[in-house]
Design a protein around this motif. Structure first.
Motif, mmCIF file in Angstrom:
data_model
loop_
_atom_site.group_PDB
_atom_site.id
_atom_site.type_symbol
_atom_site.label_atom_id
_atom_site.label_comp_id
_atom_site.label_asym_id
_atom_site.label_seq_id
_atom_site.Cartn_x
_atom_site.Cartn_y
_atom_site.Cartn_z
ATOM 1 N N PRO A 17 0.813 -1.237 0.000
ATOM 2 C CA PRO A 17 0.000 0.000 0.000
ATOM 3 C C PRO A 17 0.839 1.278 0.000
ATOM 4 O O PRO A 17 0.464 2.276 -0.624
ATOM 5 N N ALA A 18 1.972 1.251 0.664
ATOM 6 C CA ALA A 18 2.844 2.426 0.669
ATOM 7 C C ALA A 18 3.407 2.687 -0.724
ATOM 8 O O ALA A 18 3.448 3.841 -1.178
ATOM 9 N N TRP A 19 3.854 1.642 -1.397
ATOM 10 C CA TRP A 19 4.354 1.810 -2.760
ATOM 11 C C TRP A 19 3.245 2.283 -3.690
ATOM 12 O O TRP A 19 3.469 3.106 -4.581
ATOM 13 N N TRP A 20 2.031 1.755 -3.502
ATOM 14 C CA TRP A 20 0.873 2.138 -4.331
ATOM 15 C C TRP A 20 0.641 3.641 -4.234
ATOM 16 O O TRP A 20 0.506 4.329 -5.238
ATOM 17 N N MET A 21 0.620 4.163 -2.999
ATOM 18 C CA MET A 21 0.380 5.586 -2.795
ATOM 19 C C MET A 21 1.549 6.430 -3.325
ATOM 20 O O MET A 21 1.328 7.516 -3.856
ATOM 21 N N LEU A 22 2.757 5.942 -3.166
ATOM 22 C CA LEU A 22 3.916 6.684 -3.642
ATOM 23 C C LEU A 22 3.885 6.844 -5.154
ATOM 24 O O LEU A 22 4.096 7.945 -5.682
ATOM 25 N N TRP A 23 3.607 5.763 -5.864
ATOM 26 C CA TRP A 23 3.522 5.843 -7.323
ATOM 27 C C TRP A 23 2.374 6.744 -7.744
ATOM 28 O O TRP A 23 2.499 7.527 -8.679
ATOM 29 N N LYS A 24 1.259 6.634 -7.076
ATOM 30 C CA LYS A 24 0.071 7.419 -7.428
ATOM 31 C C LYS A 24 0.304 8.912 -7.189
ATOM 32 O O LYS A 24 -0.060 9.744 -8.016
ATOM 33 N N HIS A 28 2.570 8.585 -11.503
ATOM 34 C CA HIS A 28 2.798 7.350 -12.256
ATOM 35 C C HIS A 28 1.631 6.395 -12.034
ATOM 36 O O HIS A 28 0.796 6.601 -11.167
ATOM 37 N N SER A 29 1.621 5.333 -12.822
ATOM 38 C CA SER A 29 0.590 4.318 -12.646
ATOM 39 C C SER A 29 0.841 3.557 -11.340
ATOM 40 O O SER A 29 1.932 3.018 -11.132
ATOM 41 N N PHE A 49 11.629 4.947 -10.932
ATOM 42 C CA PHE A 49 11.170 5.970 -9.996
ATOM 43 C C PHE A 49 12.280 6.972 -9.697
ATOM 44 O O PHE A 49 12.033 8.169 -9.583
ATOM 45 N N ALA A 50 13.497 6.511 -9.608
ATOM 46 C CA ALA A 50 14.611 7.377 -9.231
ATOM 47 C C ALA A 50 15.081 8.278 -10.375
ATOM 48 O O ALA A 50 15.437 9.431 -10.134
ATOM 49 N N PHE A 51 15.067 7.792 -11.599
ATOM 50 C CA PHE A 51 15.714 8.527 -12.680
ATOM 51 C C PHE A 51 14.789 9.067 -13.761
ATOM 52 O O PHE A 51 15.226 9.830 -14.613
ATOM 53 N N LYS A 52 13.530 8.697 -13.761
ATOM 54 C CA LYS A 52 12.600 9.200 -14.761
ATOM 55 C C LYS A 52 12.081 10.563 -14.339
ATOM 56 O O LYS A 52 11.934 10.846 -13.154
ATOM 57 N N VAL A 53 11.783 11.412 -15.319
ATOM 58 C CA VAL A 53 11.147 12.697 -14.998
ATOM 59 C C VAL A 53 9.717 12.396 -14.567
ATOM 60 O O VAL A 53 8.969 11.724 -15.270
ATOM 61 N N TRP A 54 9.371 12.877 -13.393
ATOM 62 C CA TRP A 54 8.042 12.610 -12.868
ATOM 63 C C TRP A 54 7.016 13.449 -13.605
ATOM 64 O O TRP A 54 7.261 14.616 -13.920
#
Length: 64
Positions: A17-24, A28-29, A49-54
């Motif tokens: 759930p923490a990763w889900w919220m972080l991506w959202k 990101h998807s 997550f670290a190197f892509k432009v958000w």
């Protein structure tokens, strides 16, 4: 042998759930968080997550 992966898998499910919220929240998807449960494949979303432009940062000056 298979029982040694059970605690690791349970830990992955707890953090899902923490990763889900972080991506959202970063635009990101959130479905990418499911890759965080799979060993060895969990490194790929972390590097993305670290190197892509958000998407949240698009249109802003990256240097300030």
């Amino acid at each position: 042998m298979i029982l040694s992966f059970v605690p690791l898998f349970l830990l992955s499910l707890i953090t899902l759930p923490a990763w889900w919220m972080l991506w959202k929240r970063t635009g990101h998807s959130p479905w990418l968080s499911l890759l965080m449960v799979v060993p060895l494949f969990n490194v790929i979303p972390l590097w993305v997550f670290a190197f892509k432009v958000w998407p949240v940062e698009r249109g802003r000056d990256p240097f300030g």
